[in-house]
Structure formats: structure tokens, C-alpha cells
Write a protein that holds these residues in place. Structure first.
Motif, mmCIF file in Angstrom:
data_model
loop_
_atom_site.group_PDB
_atom_site.id
_atom_site.type_symbol
_atom_site.label_atom_id
_atom_site.label_comp_id
_atom_site.label_asym_id
_atom_site.label_seq_id
_atom_site.Cartn_x
_atom_site.Cartn_y
_atom_site.Cartn_z
ATOM 1 N N VAL A 46 0.840 -1.202 0.000
ATOM 2 C CA VAL A 46 0.000 0.000 0.000
ATOM 3 C C VAL A 46 0.873 1.249 0.000
ATOM 4 N N ASN A 47 1.849 1.279 0.924
ATOM 5 C CA ASN A 47 2.665 2.480 1.038
ATOM 6 C C ASN A 47 3.476 2.747 -0.211
ATOM 7 N N SER A 48 4.030 1.671 -0.803
ATOM 8 C CA SER A 48 4.852 1.968 -1.972
ATOM 9 C C SER A 48 3.988 2.421 -3.133
ATOM 10 N N ALA A 49 2.756 1.921 -3.225
ATOM 11 C CA ALA A 49 1.876 2.398 -4.295
ATOM 12 C C ALA A 49 1.520 3.866 -4.084
ATOM 13 N N SER A 246 -10.038 8.165 -3.143
ATOM 14 C CA SER A 246 -8.886 7.857 -2.313
ATOM 15 C C SER A 246 -8.176 6.649 -2.916
ATOM 16 N N TRP A 247 -6.975 6.369 -2.427
ATOM 17 C CA TRP A 247 -6.200 5.245 -2.983
ATOM 18 C C TRP A 247 -6.976 3.942 -2.867
ATOM 19 N N LYS A 248 -7.829 3.849 -1.830
ATOM 20 C CA LYS A 248 -8.588 2.611 -1.652
ATOM 21 C C LYS A 248 -9.527 2.361 -2.819
ATOM 22 N N ASN A 249 -10.072 3.449 -3.363
ATOM 23 C CA ASN A 249 -10.955 3.294 -4.511
ATOM 24 C C ASN A 249 -10.193 3.285 -5.830
ATOM 25 N N LEU A 250 -9.013 3.900 -5.831
ATOM 26 C CA LEU A 250 -8.216 3.903 -7.049
ATOM 27 C C LEU A 250 -7.588 2.538 -7.280
ATOM 28 N N ALA A 251 -7.183 1.884 -6.196
ATOM 29 C CA ALA A 251 -6.547 0.568 -6.309
ATOM 30 C C ALA A 251 -7.235 -0.386 -5.340
ATOM 31 N N ILE A 257 -6.110 -6.659 -0.597
ATOM 32 C CA ILE A 257 -4.998 -7.499 -0.128
ATOM 33 C C ILE A 257 -4.599 -7.094 1.285
ATOM 34 N N ALA A 258 -4.480 -5.775 1.484
ATOM 35 C CA ALA A 258 -4.044 -5.303 2.793
ATOM 36 C C ALA A 258 -5.016 -5.746 3.881
ATOM 37 N N THR A 259 -6.316 -5.677 3.611
ATOM 38 C CA THR A 259 -7.253 -6.069 4.664
ATOM 39 C C THR A 259 -7.314 -7.584 4.807
ATOM 40 N N LEU A 352 8.380 -10.151 -5.124
ATOM 41 C CA LEU A 352 7.763 -9.118 -4.302
ATOM 42 C C LEU A 352 7.403 -7.918 -5.142
ATOM 43 N N GLU A 353 8.287 -7.589 -6.082
ATOM 44 C CA GLU A 353 8.044 -6.396 -6.881
ATOM 45 C C GLU A 353 6.874 -6.568 -7.831
ATOM 46 N N SER A 354 6.643 -7.807 -8.252
ATOM 47 C CA SER A 354 5.481 -7.984 -9.113
ATOM 48 C C SER A 354 4.199 -7.797 -8.307
ATOM 49 N N PHE A 355 4.287 -7.961 -6.976
ATOM 50 C CA PHE A 355 3.153 -7.609 -6.123
ATOM 51 C C PHE A 355 3.160 -6.101 -5.856
ATOM 52 N N GLY A 356 4.298 -5.452 -6.106
ATOM 53 C CA GLY A 356 4.425 -4.044 -5.779
ATOM 54 C C GLY A 356 4.843 -3.815 -4.344
ATOM 55 N N SER A 357 5.447 -4.825 -3.731
ATOM 56 C CA SER A 357 5.884 -4.671 -2.355
ATOM 57 C C SER A 357 7.384 -4.441 -2.326
ATOM 58 N N GLY A 358 7.863 -3.684 -1.331
ATOM 59 C CA GLY A 358 9.293 -3.449 -1.214
ATOM 60 C C GLY A 358 10.001 -4.706 -0.750
ATOM 61 N N THR A 359 11.341 -4.734 -0.825
ATOM 62 C CA THR A 359 12.044 -5.938 -0.425
ATOM 63 C C THR A 359 12.451 -5.895 1.048
ATOM 64 N N MET A 360 12.390 -4.723 1.668
ATOM 65 C CA MET A 360 12.598 -4.665 3.107
ATOM 66 C C MET A 360 11.220 -4.747 3.750
ATOM 67 N N LEU A 361 11.047 -5.745 4.615
ATOM 68 C CA LEU A 361 9.743 -5.896 5.228
ATOM 69 C C LEU A 361 9.805 -5.494 6.693
ATOM 70 N N TYR A 362 8.773 -4.801 7.131
ATOM 71 C CA TYR A 362 8.689 -4.416 8.527
ATOM 72 C C TYR A 362 7.434 -5.046 9.122
ATOM 73 N N PRO A 363 7.576 -6.215 9.762
ATOM 74 C CA PRO A 363 6.390 -6.901 10.267
ATOM 75 C C PRO A 363 5.755 -6.112 11.413
ATOM 76 N N PHE A 364 4.446 -6.113 11.471
ATOM 77 C CA PHE A 364 3.781 -5.462 12.594
ATOM 78 C C PHE A 364 2.415 -6.099 12.799
ATOM 79 N N LEU A 365 1.904 -5.962 14.019
ATOM 80 C CA LEU A 365 0.537 -6.390 14.300
ATOM 81 C C LEU A 365 -0.174 -5.245 14.983
#
Lengths: 404, 404
Positions: A46-49, A246-251, A257-259, A352-365
Motif C-alpha cells: 500500500v505504502n509503496s503504491a 482515495s487510494w482505496k478506490n483507485l486501487a 490485499i491489505a485487509t 515481491l516487486e510484481s506484487f508491488g511490495s518493497g524488499t525490506m519488510l517491517y512486520p507489525f501487528l
């Protein structure tokens, strides 16, 4: 009284309790950590998009989303700007001229989205400038400079300082050729984006079109993500003739995926708890069977069945919560450590990039998840205690006392 | 004898055995169904992407893949065609001439790949003719063009209309022509549906001024297992200016997405089995501990320690295998049912899948190795759990044990 008794009972057979507590700890810790990684991945996508191009909110004319045409401009710019500036909590906005066209080099050609930007305004809305890996951002003085993606550069066999020909139509439908010099090459998380988007200064593009100030898209960055929906609805109300999204409606697929990552985490932990259920039940059942004589005596001297039932239930809950809390603490601190340092997944870069995700991951809950988990553990403990508690309350005291 | 003894031992406490076997049972079902869905999806993704886009293997002119230039096109000699036809596992060869051009109608111009195809061969590989929604399909000598539906909508054209093609051909020659639209196809991927158009190969070679040349020759094979071998065979017979690529090289994103998804699935199953292992371990521990007195007596009357260890190990093995066997038996019909009735994913997943150029279906595989692996893992768990009785009985002191 009963609570104390239950707690002491658990530790009468240490080895057995430790095994089950360990199982719960490891299961939860592993489940939480993998969940946090998935959440981190969703967040990163989401953030990188947003940082790459979308911004938090985009404004278009109503027809633009169906078809990118030069005539689908945002009219009444003054009024629109006023509406945007009147909003609180907007950090910046950037007006863009967007065309579809072809990029050509001596080697090859490819269809691209040509985006004319105001270099300073765009910098405040997206982070494209951070993604420039070769050369620099658009120069303020030089004319007809262009930023292209790494993938497009490879495809067209181009490099820094080389010429690229853009072909597109003006308002009258005439074909325009614009020769641009590559001032920088960017590489984002999305190869599709790198292949099919080029940036130049809005003024250069508008000069070549000779159609005045053509703005097709306004990207907005809110001062904080939590205001996005509020701004979206406010702006849409003030600009009924335009499309505010908003980005939620644009993508929507990104938002989905995020939810769904959160739902996946819950599901996964639920599966683990289900597996643990068997272990806990077994453990408690053994503990009851071992104490048949003792329980028989308790019944015989007049302890009520409900109290015996509660005692077994409490034992199960204590046992599960001990494992659960240790597991959450351990999992939580692991997540925190990796959240601070990041996990480097560059081995899977292109996936990861084909998903559009960065290669550094920051896990969180999210904190709410820990609450949800505690409730789930309590629920599981209640179910696990049913069979052993039933067994404990349906003893015949006279027989029970004679066993062992 | 040992087996009989072990079998009787595990049923001395029926509930306990049933519960621990049940936990393995559910874990095995879950793992089998999940793996079946994952592996099934991968095979499906690979197959449908290969069919729709690249083929399993592709012969290209050297350097074509990097910059998609017509200058890197090639001539496939008759000898090569003959030798290719003699390679056993090849089921089809599909030539294409892929160029990039502007398509204009009145004042609207769109850019996209305009691909020359052999109508019959293309139909056999990708089933393009079945996707026709309006007009007719190409024939070998056709001079018309077929547009993807999205492109036709954007150009606002119908079959029967004419459009202007403008682009660059072989060695920088201008490619321009007026083409009659003879049909419209609906392509499954939105990205392709928005851009692509098709010409008959002969006509494309004429327009791009590239007589007898093609940019790629897609190879389909009977089974993906034979890919390496076919690749080697082909490598030996192609000309020096040609190269062969596999789907893995042409779609690295797909490969890595699969690897990533696979890894996350395996981690989940791993955590699940750890939890299960603790359950089994706890049970074995209890079964051993509560029989301390019995072991003491057996030892005193002359039973060898290694025999007792053996019997305990067999018990551990039996409890585990009971779960695996029932689990596998129960999951086979589930998997077979799912294999025949693949899940059609909801519209939100559809948009996610479309990013990867595949239809939103989740098929299941009936590959028997899945069951094999579950059995191996649980067998491993049983072995590890058998360590406890080994240590326990090994250090047994019969005098103390009998006094318990």
C-alpha cells in the motif's frame, strides 16, 4: 480461594504443564510472527503504491478513469484549487498533465503513460525523486528533460543523456513528436510502473501541446493517513462534477490485499489454536484422571459440583493463558525487533516487486489483534475444559475414593 | 508380539489415544488440502500463463527479449522447422511477429503491440478464435486487423471500420497502412485487452517490411517434465543468432511469486506440525510416566529394557500413524472433489489474480506425493517423541519405580 487452588494444581505435574505451555507459546509465537510478516507485506504494498504515484487522493474528470484522453481535463482549475486549499490536514497537492503515447528509441518502441509534473509540487506528494537510481531529478532550467524507468530504459536500449522520442496527440488530434533528453532513470518496486510511465515537466509538455494549461489529474497527500476518507468525502461534496477518489478506490485490489492479510492472520492463529485444543484437552483429562481419588474425596466432603467444574475450567484457562501470554510477549518482542531492523527479502525481489511490495519488510501487528487473540485463547480454553470438567463432575464418589 | 502389546497399550486409555490421533487427523487433512490447493494453483498458473502468453519455451532472435525490437527478428529456416518437428515432446510451434505501433481513428490514437500471427497455429495454442465476440477471425491471406475489445472501445470502432496503423518496421523503415477491422476478441487479461491487436502473419511481415521474418516461435510441450530435455535438443539445432528461453526466464515474477507463496505455505504447515508434535509428545510422556510402576515390575521379572523401549516406540508410532492414515483417507475424497470442482474466487480476488494474468480459479492437484510427505513428517514426529520413553526407561530404577 478457587483461583489459588487451580493455579497450584497446574504446577503439581511440572513436566506435563511445561510441555503444553511450550506448545502454546511456540504455536502462538510462530503464528503471530508469520501473521505480522504478512501484514507488513500488505502495508508495504500500500505504502509503496501511494508513495510511487497514487498519493492519498486523486481528482480526475468523470470521464478520465474510463479513457485517458487529452480532452478529459479538470476544468475550473481556480475553483478546484480553492476547494483543495480550504481543506484542513492537506499536506500538498500536485497537478499533472497525463497523456497516453509512445516512447521510441532507435532500438525499439513502447506504449507509455506520459506524465507532466511540477517538479516541486510533485516532490511533496510522491517520493519518485528518491527512486532515481541514475542521474538526477528533472532539472529546473533545461528544457524537455525526461525521467524514465529502468525497465523501459533496458527495453529501449537507452541510457542517461540519450534522446527518446515521445509521440502523442494534441487536442486537435494532430500527432506531436517530442524529443527529450533522459535526465534520470528511476527504479521503483513495481516493474510494470517502471516500464510504462515517464515523467517530464508539465510546462514542457504543455508547450508542445499548445492547448493552454491542461490538467488531467490532481494528486493529494494528506497530512496523516487517518484524514483521507474525511477529505475524500468533503472534496467530493464540494466538487460534484469531478471524481474524487482515495487510494482505496483507485486501487481496490491493493486495499483488499491489505485487509485480507489481517483476516489471514486470524485464520491462521485460529487453526493453530484448534490444533492446540486437542493437546490442552488431553492434558487436562490426564490431570483429572490422576486425581480421581482426590476429586472423589472433595465431592464426598461436600464440595459442590459447580465449584469443581469451575476449578477445572480455571486450571485450563490459567494453563492456556500462561502459554498464551508468554507466546504473545515472545512473538510481540520478535515482531518489534524486526520492525525496527526490517527483514531483508531481496532474494525474492522480483516476486515481491510484481506484487508491488518493497524488499525490506517491517512486520507489525495492530494492538487490537492482541486483544482479539486473548479472547480467542480464552474461548479455546473454555472448549478444551468441557470434557475434563464433565469427567470430574460425573464421578461416583464412593467408587472414586477407592481407586488407586 | 511387540506390536500386539503396543496395540493393546494404546487402547488402555481410549479417550487419550482418540484425542491425540484426532489432532493429527485434522492437521493432516488441513495440510493435505492446503498443499493440494497451492500446488494445483501453481501448475495452473504456469500452464495458463504459458498457453496465453509465452509458451513453455520460445525461440527468439538474440537480444529480442531485452528490447523487443523488430531488428532482432529472425528467419526460421526450413531445415530448422524440419528438425524441430522431429523432436518428440513438442506438441506445437507458434510463430509470431510482434511489433509496436500507433493505431488511429479520427482524432483518437492508441498505442499497443500489433502482432502478426498464423491464424491456425495461434488458434491451436491460445484458442484466440474462441475469444471472438464480434466479426470474424483472421485467415492466412487476410488483410484486416483484429482488435482486443478494450482497445476497440477506446478507439470507438466496430468491425467494418478502418483504422490507420503507424509505427516503425524492420531496420527503421516506416510501417503505415490503412486496415479494415474484421473482428473483435475479448482477452482475459485487462492489460492485454486494453492494448493488443492482431494481423495475419503474412500481412504483418509486409507492413513491417520484414518478409519471412518472425520475432518469436513459441513451443508447447506435452508435459512440463520434459522441458529441460526439449530445451537441450532445441539448443543444439538453432542458428547462432537465435536463442531459446524457458517460461521461467520469460516470467521471473511468476516463478518468484510461486516460490514465495510456497515458502509461506510451508512455514504455516511447519508451525502447525510443531504444535501437533507437542501434543503427541505430551501424550507419550504421560503414557510412559503413569506406567512407571509397571515398567519397574516388568524389569524385575526379567524383561529387557530395550524391549520395553521398543514397545513404547511402537506405541508412539501407532498413535501417530493412526492419525495420518485416517487423515489421508479422509482428505483424498475432499481433494478429489475439489479437483473436479475448482473454486471460483470472488470478484475481489479476481482483480488480484488479474495482476498475474491468470483467471481467478483455484484448482486442486491430486498429486499423491502430498500424502507421502505428510506421512513422512508425522513419522518423524513419532520418532522424536519416542526419545522420551527411551530416556525414561533407560534410567529406570526398578526398586524406586515399584514403590510408587
Amino acid at each position: 480461594m478457587l483461583t489459588q487452588l487451580a493455579w497450584k494444581n497446574i504446577w503439581r505435574n511440572k513436566k506435563r504443564s511445561v510441555v503444553i505451555v511450550l506448545a502454546i507459546t511456540l504455536g502462538l509465537c510462530g503464528g503471530l510472527f508469520s501473521g505480522a510478516i504478512m501484514m507488513g507485506m500488505g502495508e508495504s504494498m500500500v505504502n509503496s503504491a501511494i508513495d510511487r504515484y497514487l498519493g492519498h487522493i486523486e481528482i480526475h474528470s468523470k470521464e478520465f478513469s474510463k479513457d485517458i484522453l487529452i480532452t478529459h481535463t479538470i476544468d475550473n482549475l481556480q475553483q478546484v484549487r480553492k476547494a483543495i486549499e480550504s481543506q484542513d490536514s492537506i499536506a500538498a497537492y500536485s497537478e499533472r498533465t497525463v497523456l497516453e503515447g509512445m516512447a521510441q528509441s532507435a532500438a525499439s518502441s513502447f506504449g507509455v503513460k506520459i506524465v507532466g509534473i511540477d517538479r516541486t509540487a510533485e516532490k511533496k506528494v510522491t517520493r519518485l525523486y528518491e527512486k532515481v537510481v541514475k542521474g538526477g531529478y528533472l532539472d529546473i532550467k533545461r528544457k524537455n528533460q525526461i525521467l524514465i524507468g529502468q525497465k523501459l530504459a533496458n527495453r529501449l536500449n537507452l541510457d542517461l543523456g540519450k534522446k527518446i522520442i515521445l509521440t502523442y496527440q494534441n487536442k486537435a488530434g494532430e500527432i506531436i513528436y517530442l524529443a527529450c533528453k533522459i535526465s534520470g532513470i528511476f527504479k521503483t518496486e513495481s516493474t510494470v510502473f517502471d516500464e510504462s510511465t515517464v515523467f517530464l515537466k508539465k510546462l514542457d509538455l504543455q508547450r508542445s501541446l499548445q492547448g493552454g494549461e491542461l490538467v488531467h489529474e490532481i494528486a493529494i497527500r494528506a497530512s496523516s493517513a487517518k484524514f483521507v476518507e474525511h477529505i475524500e468525502s468533503n472534496l467530493q461534496a464540494q466538487l460534484p462534477n469531478l471524481e474524487v477518489k482515495s487510494w482505496k478506490n483507485l486501487a481496490p485490489e491493493l486495499a483488499f490485499i491489505a485487509t485480507s492479510m489481517e483476516a489471514f492472520t486470524y485464520l491462521f492463529v485460529a487453526i493453530i489454536l484448534f490444533a492446540l485444543l486437542f493437546g490442552i484437552t488431553n492434558n487436562m483429562l490426564m490431570s483429572v484422571v490422576e486425581r480421581i481419588r482426590e476429586l472423589g474425596i472433595l465431592t464426598a466432603v461436600g464440595m459442590q459440583k459447580t465449584r469443581i467444574f469451575s476449578m477445572i475450567l480455571l486450571e485450563t484457562i490459567f494453563l492456556s493463558l500462561t502459554g498464551g501470554i508468554i507466546g504473545m510477549l515472545l512473538g510481540g518482542s520478535l515482531i518489534e525487533i524486526f520492525y525496527i531492523n526490517g527483514i531483508d527479502l531481496s532474494a525474492f525481489a522480483s516476486g515481491l516487486e510484481s506484487f508491488g511490495s518493497g524488499t525490506m519488510l517491517y512486520p507489525f501487528l495492530p494492538a487490537s489483534m492482541y486483544v482479539g487473540l486473548t479472547i480467542m485463547i480464552l474461548f479455546a480454553a473454555n472448549i478444551a475444559s468441557l470434557l475434563p470438567a464433565w469427567k470430574a463432575t460425573h464421578l461416583l464418589p464412593a467408587e472414586a475414593i477407592r481407586t488407586y | 508380539m511387540y506390536f500386539k502389546l503396543a496395540w493393546k497399550n494404546i487402547w488402555r486409555n481410549k479417550k487419550r489415544t482418540v484425542i491425540v490421533s484426532a489432532s493429527i487427523f485434522f492437521a493432516v487433512i488441513l495440510a493435505c488440502v492446503m498443499r493440494s490447493a497451492q500446488l494445483g494453483s501453481y501448475a495452473y498458473m504456469i500452464d495458463s500463463s504459458a498457453k496465453m502468453l509465452t509458451g513453455y519455451l520460445q525461440i527468439q532472435g538474440k537480444g529480442f527479449w531485452e528490447n523487443r525490437s523488430l531488428d532482432k527478428s529472425m528467419v526460421v529456416s526450413e531445415e530448422l522447422k524440419d528438425s524441430l518437428a522431429q523432436i518428440e515432446n513438442i506438441t506445437s510451434l507458434t510463430p509470431r511477429l510482434e511489433g509496436f505501433a500507433l493505431l488511429s481513428r479520427d482524432s483518437i490514437t492508441k498505442v499497443g503491440p500489433v502482432i502478426g500471427i498464423d491464424p491456425t497455429l495461434e488458434e491451436n495454442m491460445t484458442g484466440l478464435a474462441d475469444k471472438l465476440v464480434k466479426g470474424q477471425f483472421l485467415s492466412d491471406t487476410s488483410r484486416g486487423i483484429i482488435l482486443a475489445q478494450g482497445l476497440a472501445e477506446r478507439l470507438r470502432v466496430e468491425p467494418g471500420d478502418s483504422i490507420i496503423l503507424y509505427g516503425s518496421g524492420f531496420h527503421g523503415q516506416t510501417a503505415a497502412d490503412i486496415l479494415k477491422i474484421i473482428g473483435i476478441v475479448k482477452l482475459p487479461l485487462p492489460q492485454m485487452n486494453k492494448m493488443m491487436s492482431f494481423l495475419a502473419l503474412k500481412n504483418a511481415q509486409y507492413i513491417y517490411a520484414a518478409p519471412d521474418r518472425i520475432t518469436s516461435l513459441s513451443i508447447m510441450i506435452d508435459n512440463i517434465r520434459h522441458m529441460d530435455q526439449v530445451q537441450n535438443d532445441v539448443k543444439n539445432i538453432i542458428a547462432g543468432n537465435q536463442t531459446i528461453m524457458t517460461w521461467k526466464e520469460m516470467m521471473p515474477e511468476l516463478v518468484q511469486s510461486i516460490q514465495m507463496d510456497n515458502a509461506s505455505g510451508l512455514i504455516m504447515i511447519f508451525i502447525l506440525y510443531i504444535v501437533i508434535a507437542f501434543g503427541v509428545f505430551g501424550t507419550i510422556m504421560m503414557m510412559t510416566a503413569e506406567r512407571e510402576k509397571e515398567f519397574g515390575i516388568l524389569y524385575s521379572v526379567g524383561m529387557k529394557k530395550h524391549v520395553m523401549i521398543m514397545v513404547s516406540a511402537i506405541e508412539s508410532f501407532m498413535v501417530s500413524m493412526l492419525g495420518v492414515l485416517t487423515g489421508v483417507l479422509a482428505s483424498i475424497p475432499v481433494v478429489i472433489y475439489m479437483h473436479n470442482h475448482p473454486i471460483h474466487l470472488g470478484s475481489e480476488w479476481a482483480s488480484v489474480y488479474e495482476m498475474f494474468a491468470i483467471e481467478p480459479i483455484m484448482p486442486f492437484t491430486t498429486d499423491p506425493t502430498i500424502y507421502f510427505w505428510q506421512s513422512i513428517v508425522v513419522f518423524g514426529i513419532a520418532l522424536i517423541c519416542a526419545v522420551y520413553p527411551l530416556l525414561f526407561i533407560g534410567s529406570l530404577n526398578p526398586i524406586k519405580a515399584m514403590r510408587k
